[in-house]
Design an enzyme around this catalytic site. Structure first.
Site, short mmCIF file in Angstrom:
data_model
loop_
_atom_site.label_atom_id
_atom_site.label_comp_id
_atom_site.label_asym_id
_atom_site.label_seq_id
_atom_site.Cartn_x
_atom_site.Cartn_y
_atom_site.Cartn_z
N GLU A 47 -3.40 34.78 24.41
CA GLU A 47 -2.79 33.59 23.82
C GLU A 47 -3.74 32.43 24.02
O GLU A 47 -4.40 32.31 25.08
CB GLU A 47 -1.44 33.27 24.48
CG GLU A 47 -0.88 31.94 24.00
CD GLU A 47 0.62 31.81 24.22
OE1 GLU A 47 1.17 32.51 25.08
OE2 GLU A 47 1.23 30.98 23.50
N CYS A 241 4.28 31.87 22.93
CA CYS A 241 4.93 30.71 22.29
C CYS A 241 4.08 30.14 21.15
O CYS A 241 4.62 29.50 20.24
CB CYS A 241 5.19 29.61 23.31
SG CYS A 241 6.44 30.04 24.51
N ASN A 375 8.83 36.11 19.16
CA ASN A 375 8.36 36.12 20.55
C ASN A 375 9.56 36.04 21.48
O ASN A 375 10.32 37.01 21.57
CB ASN A 375 7.37 34.98 20.79
CG ASN A 375 6.89 34.92 22.23
OD1 ASN A 375 6.57 35.94 22.81
ND2 ASN A 375 6.86 33.73 22.82
N GLU A 376 9.75 34.91 22.13
CA GLU A 376 10.89 34.80 23.06
C GLU A 376 12.06 34.18 22.30
O GLU A 376 12.31 32.98 22.41
CB GLU A 376 10.49 33.96 24.26
CG GLU A 376 9.52 34.68 25.16
CD GLU A 376 9.15 33.87 26.39
OE1 GLU A 376 9.37 32.64 26.40
OE2 GLU A 376 8.63 34.47 27.35
O1 AHR Z 1 2.28 33.28 28.76
C1 AHR Z 1 2.68 31.96 28.64
C2 AHR Z 1 3.99 31.81 27.90
O2 AHR Z 1 5.02 32.42 28.61
C3 AHR Z 1 4.06 32.49 26.57
O3 AHR Z 1 3.52 31.72 25.57
C4 AHR Z 1 5.53 32.69 26.35
O4 AHR Z 1 5.81 33.77 25.53
C5 AHR Z 1 6.07 32.79 27.74
O5 AHR Z 1 7.11 31.92 27.93
#
Ligand code: AHR
Length: 657
Positions: A47, A241, A375-376
């Protein structure tokens, strides 16, 4: 002072582990070959957080090279007669600078770039400077790498001249060879021609010539090598994220990240401001490292690519308003993005998106097998959006495996709601995230033992052991990750992928800790957690073997003396992983059953990761402070005895003869 008394003091503030002092007999059945360990089992999660892309893996040394930051001159210092204009040759990056005669023989026109926390250069190394330019009359530029901190007579480290000699936009290149090693050099460009001349400059770029695989405009070699050395089976990108963005406008749109780099539009990076106490106003995404580069890197390092796309929900942590998200009946463009991505990766070179890939230099497909949607995410908002994606992808590409999400938490209401929903929708894998404290990792040794074997498989897609309160990389956290991973391995029939997160962090630009690999502008180091991941990957094995103590999995359970263990087989080799989370050395008896007549097991070697520096890790200054060590290991027969150090992780390598 006894060697471990310091360490015991430290542990008392962590977690008390009961130690019975009893013998530990591990029964390992070599006859019953268990589940195959999936090739994707251990992987990496990328990321763009902590300056992982621009300023990190993407080797570009110029910040704001296209003058597209909201402040067009952020990262630049100008002198003399410089004007920002916005009718440049690249439609999606229209800004550029016009340099004109400063008007007095003793004045100068030009500009400096500060790079990402400075520009790292190494003595004897070559750096490729390039610029798109045009000029009505020939204009000579002097390009320099400058040591602005120099106390000596010479300010510049190296310089070259190039002449812009065309009225049409064209790319000009020149190579600089550095005569010094500097962590924070400056790039300086002087306009030398006078007499009323002017020159237009766009996409000003500087790369080390020595990139990963020698690719022009490529990746930083030491960082890409640190990924390759993990031998990852799966490569998840582009996050996290960042997939969602802060809002839909700033989500990660893969179509903006392919094609010529000059025309990939800038996006903000949400990690610029997500944590106000770690605020980085110059953090943007140039997308120089985009989806083509991610696929290519997957191929280079032998990992299956796993792109994650937006499901039409903006980041739910930051958007309470339902109107922030795409209504379910307006998801078509998002679903089309997913279908087009599969065509980009796998389609023939004459298909619409396959051609984009082919034009970028990869006519062969990338052989994409997995895609993640969302994602989340949480609440019903997610399944109702995921469903149409699944239907469309299944219809067009029935062989592609789809990864859904169980939300941001490792358990709790949303997790309990989403898992059955993922089953109902027929997701192939479910992405679980757990950034959790010591106690959690110590308590999860049997987490996957009772998962439903008939539902989706598990992708432990983001995890790391975080101390409560202040979070940082340290040995003890890595040890608990190693302990927990025995559970992943033992349950390889259902756990098919696992990726530690986050991956990268610049020492001057991090927003989130701990991370797997750290770097400054010149050097990098691999954390103890990196070594844990690497050991699991290197000794992945082919099949799980049953390993029990008193008939129970060795998972830090009551009466197990803080031990966690698992075993795998690869041909005639057996790899036994043992984490001793207790403060005492533990004697282990390996008792092999199911051997053929006259067969025996012989100890080959062991790899030990052991340290009494519980709260330390490796660093730029001491990159090998704590690393695994190979030791000899004796024993032959059906029973072999050995000892595991206090608070250590070992891999015992044996062969069946
Ligand atoms: O890894 C950092 C963040 O942690 C990621 O972007 C997210 O998916 C999680 O909350």
């Amino acid at each position: 002072m006894k060697p471990f008394s310091l360490l015991v003091t430290a542990l008392t503030v962590m977690t008390a582990i009961p130690v019975t002092g009893a013998d530990n007999t591990f029964d390992i059945n070599v006859k019953k070959t268990g589940a195959p360990i999936h090739s994707t089992m251990y992987g990496i999660f990328f990321e763009d957080i902590n300056y992982a892309a621009d300023g990190g893996l993407y080797a570009e040394l110029v910040k704001n090279r296209s003058f597209e930051f909201p402040n067009a001159l952020q990262g630049w210092k100008i002198f003399g007669n410089v004007e920002v204009r916005n009718d440049g040759p690249f439609e999606r990056n229209p800004h550029y600078v016009r340099l004109s005669d400063p008007g007095h023989a003793h004045k100068h026109t030009g500009l400096d770039n500060e790079g990402f926390f400075g520009i790292g250069i190494k003595k004897g190394e070559q750096y490729n400077f390039s610029v798109w330019a045009r000029a009505d009359v020939p204009v000579t530029l002097r390009v320099e790498l400058v040591n602005t901190a120099s106390m000596g007579e010479d300010h510049f480290v190296c310089q070259q001249r190039l002449t812009v000699n065309g009225k049409e936009w064209k790319k000009y290149k020149v190579t600089l060879r550095s005569t010094e090693t500097l962590e924070k050099a400056t790039l300086r460009i002087f306009m030398e021609t006078r007499g009323g001349a002017s020159v237009d400059l766009e996409h000003i770029s500087l790369f080390p010539a020595d990139t990963w695989k020698g690719r022009e405009g490529g990746l930083r070699k030491d960082l890409a090598q640190a990924l390759a050395d993990l031998h990852p089976g799966i490569f998840r990108f582009p996050g996290g994220c960042i997939v969602e963005g802060t809002d839909l406008d700033t989500r990660y749109n893969w179509k903006n990240t392919v094609g010529p780099v000059e025309n990939r539009p800038l996006n903000e990076n949400r990690w610029e401001y997500t944590f106000p106490h770690r605020f980085y106003p110059d953090y943007f995404q140039s997308y120089g490292l985009g989806f083509f580069e991610f696929f290519q890197l997957s191929e280079d390092i032998g990992a299956e690519p796993l792109p994650i796309l937006s499901c039409g929900l903006a980041c739910q942590f930051q958007n309470d308003d339902i109107n922030a998200h795409v209504p379910v009946d307006q998801l078509d463009p998002y679903i089309q993005d997913a279908l087009d991505l599969i065509e980009f990766a796998n389609g023939p070179a004459d298909s619409k998106w396959g051609k984009v890939r082919a034009d970028m230099g990869h006519p062969e497909p990338f052989n994409l097998k997995y895609i993640g949607i969302g994602n989340e995410q949480w609440d019903a908002l997610y399944p109702e959006r995921l469903e149409p994606f699944i239907k469309a992808i299944r219809k067009a590409y029935p062989n592609i495996k789809i990864v859904g999400s169980s939300g941001p938490n490792s358990e709790g209401d949303q997790f309990d709601y989403l898992w059955p929903e993922m089953k109902r929708l027929g997701a192939d894998l479910v992405d679980e995230h757990f950034y959790r404290p010591y106690e959690w990792f110590l308590s999860q040794g049997t987490r996957y033992d009772n998962y439903d074997r008939k539902g989706p498989k598990v992708f432990a897609g983001e995890y790391a052991c975080h101390a409560t309160g202040k979070k940082w990389n340290h040995y003890y956290a890595s040890l608990l990750e190693a302990a927990f991973m025995t559970d992943l391995e033992r349950n390889a029939d259902i756990v098919h992928m696992a990726t530690y997160a986050p991956l990268f962090a610049h020492v001057e630009g991090w927003q989130w800790r701990p991370d797997l690999i750290w770097y400054d502008n010149l050097n990098s180091f691999r954390t103890v957690s990196w070594h844990v991941q690497q050991l699991y990957s290197q000794y992945k094995g082919q099949n799980v073997l049953t390993l029990t103590m008193g008939g129970k999995p060795v998972a830090g359970q009551d009466g197990q003396n803080g031990l966690f263990a698992s075993a795998v087989r690869e041909g005639n080799q057996i790899y036994i992983k043992v984490a001793n989370t207790s403060e005492q050395a533990q004697n282990i008896t390996l008792n092999f059953t199911g051997l053929k007549k006259k067969a025996s097991v012989e100890a080959v070697k062991r790899v030990d990761l052991s340290s009494d520096k519980l709260y330390e890790d490796n660093s730029i200054e001491a990159p090998t402070n704590i690393v695994p060590v190979e030791n000899s290991f004796d024993g032959n027969g059906q029973t072999i005895n050995t000892k595991i150090n206090p608070l250590s992780f070992s891999i015992l390598v044996l062969t069946i003869g």
